[in-house]
Design a protein around this motif. Structure first.
Motif, short mmCIF file in Angstrom:
data_model
loop_
_atom_site.label_atom_id
_atom_site.label_comp_id
_atom_site.label_asym_id
_atom_site.label_seq_id
_atom_site.Cartn_x
_atom_site.Cartn_y
_atom_site.Cartn_z
N ALA A 25 -2.71 2.48 11.58
CA ALA A 25 -1.14 2.22 11.94
C ALA A 25 -0.16 2.87 11.06
O ALA A 25 1.07 3.23 11.46
CB ALA A 25 -1.08 0.87 12.18
N GLY A 26 -0.47 2.95 9.72
CA GLY A 26 0.55 3.60 9.05
C GLY A 26 0.15 3.30 7.54
O GLY A 26 -0.84 2.73 7.20
N ASN A 27 0.91 3.75 6.59
CA ASN A 27 0.90 3.72 5.22
C ASN A 27 1.55 2.66 4.55
O ASN A 27 2.26 2.00 5.30
CB ASN A 27 0.67 5.23 4.40
N PHE A 28 1.51 2.55 3.22
CA PHE A 28 2.13 1.59 2.43
C PHE A 28 3.36 1.26 2.79
O PHE A 28 3.71 -0.25 3.26
CB PHE A 28 1.98 1.81 1.11
N LEU A 29 4.37 2.03 2.74
CA LEU A 29 5.81 1.69 3.45
C LEU A 29 6.03 1.03 4.80
O LEU A 29 7.06 0.98 5.26
CB LEU A 29 6.72 2.74 3.03
N GLN A 30 4.98 1.26 5.55
CA GLN A 30 5.01 1.02 7.13
C GLN A 30 4.42 -0.65 7.51
O GLN A 30 4.41 -0.86 8.33
CB GLN A 30 4.29 1.87 7.98
N GLN A 31 4.00 -1.21 6.20
CA GLN A 31 3.38 -2.45 6.35
C GLN A 31 4.47 -3.57 6.99
O GLN A 31 4.06 -4.27 8.09
CB GLN A 31 2.85 -3.23 5.20
N GLU A 32 5.54 -3.39 6.58
CA GLU A 32 6.73 -4.47 7.17
C GLU A 32 7.11 -3.90 8.53
O GLU A 32 7.33 -4.62 9.36
CB GLU A 32 7.80 -4.44 6.30
N LEU A 33 7.11 -2.39 8.60
CA LEU A 33 7.59 -2.10 9.91
C LEU A 33 6.52 -2.37 11.09
O LEU A 33 6.94 -2.70 11.98
CB LEU A 33 7.77 -0.55 9.95
N ALA A 34 5.21 -2.44 10.71
CA ALA A 34 4.30 -2.69 11.77
C ALA A 34 4.59 -4.33 12.17
O ALA A 34 4.47 -4.28 13.46
CB ALA A 34 2.95 -3.03 11.06
N VAL A 35 5.02 -5.27 11.27
CA VAL A 35 5.49 -6.63 11.88
C VAL A 35 6.48 -6.50 12.69
O VAL A 35 6.40 -7.14 13.79
CB VAL A 35 5.51 -7.66 10.61
N MET A 36 7.58 -5.61 12.56
CA MET A 36 8.65 -5.44 13.05
C MET A 36 8.44 -5.12 14.90
O MET A 36 9.43 -5.11 15.61
CB MET A 36 9.67 -4.40 12.63
N THR A 37 7.32 -4.49 14.98
CA THR A 37 6.96 -4.36 16.58
C THR A 37 7.00 -5.51 17.42
O THR A 37 7.04 -5.17 18.41
CB THR A 37 5.62 -3.32 16.67
N GLY A 38 6.64 -6.60 16.84
CA GLY A 38 6.50 -7.76 17.50
C GLY A 38 5.23 -7.63 18.30
O GLY A 38 4.82 -8.52 18.98
N ALA A 39 4.41 -6.88 18.03
CA ALA A 39 3.29 -6.59 18.77
C ALA A 39 1.76 -6.96 17.78
O ALA A 39 0.69 -6.79 18.28
CB ALA A 39 2.89 -5.33 19.45
N VAL A 40 2.06 -7.24 16.82
CA VAL A 40 0.90 -7.56 15.85
C VAL A 40 0.56 -8.88 15.88
O VAL A 40 1.27 -9.80 15.45
CB VAL A 40 1.17 -7.16 14.32
N ASP A 41 -0.78 -9.48 16.31
CA ASP A 41 -1.28 -10.67 16.48
C ASP A 41 -1.68 -11.17 15.40
O ASP A 41 -1.40 -12.53 15.05
CB ASP A 41 -2.11 -10.73 17.76
N VAL A 42 -2.50 -10.37 14.58
CA VAL A 42 -2.89 -10.94 13.45
C VAL A 42 -2.64 -9.60 12.44
O VAL A 42 -3.04 -8.51 12.68
CB VAL A 42 -4.33 -11.35 13.28
N MET A 43 -2.06 -10.07 11.29
CA MET A 43 -2.21 -8.93 9.77
C MET A 43 -2.98 -9.79 8.94
O MET A 43 -2.96 -10.55 8.80
CB MET A 43 -0.82 -8.63 9.41
#
Ligand code: NFS
Ligand code: SF4
Length: 644
Positions: free
Chosen positions: A308-326
């Motif tokens: 899904a992405g690298n280090f600086l995308q971890q917060e951005l992934a949550v922003m998709t609203g589509a991550v059910d579990v991190m």
């Protein structure tokens, strides 16, 4: 705030904008709030090792209360970074070794030895006889040897002796930096940097070298080799990259962190009929696993799981609203995820006793109940699917590429019909079609435009016929930018490299794994030297290394073991040593006479690539393989002409 200044990655730009619109903070915003950052810290001349301090070195006060000067203080600080980085990698290696032992000992364990061939190859390196022996017996002997490498009191790290080339071993022996054992070198850094112990910066750096070697040729190498044996050696495999791999219609689980033990099982159970049926009952079309950081790299290399992405995308992934579990394990997990995920339906789940985060749910993982824990986590994600709220914002951006290259399989690929030899690679370099090779590895850092430095540098190198191998977050950047597609050769490479890539069918940037898999780059170097024709030692090779967006202490340890293995290594943010002229000169110049490699600091990735190319050409000159080709030096004019 211009998202384009923060990242060159389209998916990231979109979500950075969204964070701004919603008033959510991310690493870039927090960096701005930290400005101006402390100059003493940056220069490495702040010491808070004892309570007579904290002391800071200035013109007016050139020594701390105890009399430690800038050289001592900066060297001690650097060493402690190396100790932490080496500890992180090596503890990862130790955990894998424990899992390995479980797989050997218990018949109904969730892990098993998947790659018997690699087990035998690795065992043979340590002089373990494999003929006529049971797998269990070979594995036990191997375990005993490598486990001893963590805590041995005297002698030499067995992995160093088994893997490094003889010429290199001699250099380290003469310098007195051959590591004895992994834990010992880390402990000794903590001792030597205690108040009132080592004050001679060069002698301090020696221990830094020794400890970093125990990481690269020890802890990290053990992590890589045992992971291959346990989870299966990677093979060339297609993968999808970037946040576009998340699927609105499926249950999305992101695995983030570093260790493969749990994520490997999560991948397996997510395909179980019962769980898929449960997901469907909740209205989802399936269960989608995607990774971030090096956990991503581990399961991408072995299972082709999307990243899904690298280090600086971890917060951005949550922003998709589509991550059910991190789902996170250890290392490079921003504590910011705790509060951020509470603004969404996303459940942040920590699993390691070493890594608990406020705002996260903790589901303790242990290898003896791996499947059970993995199922619980997948079920948590399924149950959480119905709790999604508000808009779902999954960027469309999605690339694909081929990963899964290793020391064992890659250059065999290059060999085509000559399987099992590095000859074609060495010949490619000697003939000049390939100028050399570069490792472009490491993190993201909001001080650099996200992904820009990795991509600009890689493009510059492959355009100049330098083959790139990559790991960690740099590799993920390359995947997202399309540099790991086989057709990237035609698009970006110089003629020689393009020919080679197209003949063999490999991309010009090779994904060799996670950051512990930088050990693969070391073993590649050892193979090139052993194959012959390119000098006697790593320092003779036309190769260079870089970490153009580094941030973590692990990167300092990695950089140091590459330098100490004879590799010229360019990083963007300077090491925090500039407050000591002597130490800076030593690391960026004088150290080369001792170990063959040295550090360089350059934030401009094109300039840095030019420096690497010049270094590679100078090594070619020294090897006498440059007769026919004209040496191209990069002056400013030429650099300006280079298009990105
Ligand atoms: Ni390496 Fe991999 Fe990424 Fe940097 Fe962190 S994930 S171990 S440290 S940030 S490359
Ligand atoms: Fe200051 Fe020396 Fe103590 Fe460091 S060790 S804080 S320089 S007195």
């Amino acid at each position: 705030m211009d998202p384009k200044e923060r990242s060159i990655d389209k998916a990231s730009q979109q979500l950075i904008q969204r964070m701004a619109d919603l008033g959510q903070e991310n690493a870039w915003d927090r960096l701005e709030k930290q400005m101006p950052q402390c100059g003493f810290g940056k220069q490495g001349v702040c010491c808070r090792i004892c309570s007579m301090g904290p002391c800071r070195i200035t013109k007016k006060a050139p020594a701390g209360v105890c009399g430690a000067d800038a050289d001592t203080i900066a060297a001690r600080n650097l060493l402690r970074m190396i100790a932490s980085g080496a500890a992180a990698h090596s503890d990862h290696g130790r955990d894998i070794a424990h899992t390995f032992k479980m797989a050997i000992d218990s018949a109904n364990c969730d892990y098993m030895i998947k790659d018997e061939r690699k087990l035998k190859e690795v065992a043979a390196r340590f002089g373990i006889k494999t003929d006529g022996k049971e797998i269990k017996e070979i594995a036990t002997e191997l375990f005993d040897i490598v486990m001893n490498d963590f805590g041995r009191h005297e002698g030499t790290l067995s992995t160093v002796a088994a893997y490094a080339s003889p010429a290199r071993l001699k250099i380290w022996q003469q310098l007195g930096v051959t590591p004895r054992s992994i834990d010992r070198e880390i402990v000794e850094i903590m001792h030597r940097t205690h108040m009132g112990v080592g004050a001679d910066y060069k002698n301090l750096v020696k221990q830094g070298i020794r400890c970093s070697l125990a990481d690269g040729w020890g802890g990290s190498l053990i992590a890589t080799e045992l992971s291959d044996i346990l989870f299966g050696s990677p093979q060339a495999i297609r993968f999808g990259a970037n946040l576009g791999v998340l699927d609105e219609k499926q249950v999305n689980i992101i695995v983030h962190g570093h260790e493969p033990a749990l994520s490997d099982i999560v991948v397996a159970v997510s395909q179980e009929d019962e769980l898929i049926k449960m997901a469907e009952e909740k209205g989802a079309e399936g269960i989608n696993i995607a990774g971030i950081c090096c956990t991503a790299n581990e399961i991408l290399m072995r299972h082709g799981i999307a990243v899904a992405g690298n280090f600086l995308q971890q917060e951005l992934a949550v922003m998709t609203g589509a991550v059910d579990v991190m789902l996170v394990d250890v290392q490079c997990i921003m504590p910011a995820l705790g509060s951020l995920s509470s603004c969404f339906h996303t459940k942040l789940i920590t699993t390691s006793p070493k890594c608990k985060i406020p705002g996260a749910e903790h589901i303790g993982f242990s290898e003896d109940k791996a499947t059970e824990v993995a199922r619980t986590i997948v079920k948590t994600a399924i149950d959480n699917f119905v709790n999604r709220r508000g808009d779902i914002n999954i960027p469309k951006a999605k690339e694909h590429g081929v990963a899964g290259f290793t020391t064992e399989n890659t250059f065999y690929n290059l060999g085509g019909t000559f399987r099992g030899t590095f000859r074609p690679l060495n010949d490619g370099v000697i003939s000049g079609r390939l100028r050399g090779a570069a490792g472009v590895v490491g993190c993201n850092n909001p001080k650099q435009t996200h992904d820009y430095c990795h991509i600009a540098m890689m493009k510059e190198l492959i355009k100049n016929d330098v083959l790139v191998v990559s790991t960690g977050c740099g590799a993920i950047a390359a995947g997202k930018a399309g540099l790991m597609r086989p057709d990237a050769a035609a698009k970006y490479c110089g003629k020689g490299l393009r020919e080679i890539c197209e003949t063999v069918g490999i991309p010009p940037v090779l994904h060799v794994g996670s950051c512990v898999d930088n050990s693969r780059i070391l073993t590649i170097l050892a193979n090139i030297v052993a194959e012959g024709g390119l000098g006697e030692d790593f320092a003779d090779l036309p190769v260079a290394g870089a970490a153009p967006e580094w941030m973590s202490e692990k990167a300092v340890s990695i950089g140091m073991y590459f330098v100490a293995s004879g590799v010229y290594t360019v990083i963007a943010e300077p090491l925090p040593v500039l407050g000591s002229e002597n130490l800076t000169r030593y690391l960026t110049d004088e150290i080369e006479k001792e170990v063959g490699g040295k550090w360089a600091f350059e934030r401009d990735p094109i300039k840095a690539a030019g420096m690497m190319i010049e270094h590679i050409e100078s090594k070619r000159d020294a090897l006498g393989i440059n007769e026919k080709t004209e040496r191209k030096l990069y002056d400013m004019e030429a650099r300006r002409e280079l298009t990105f």
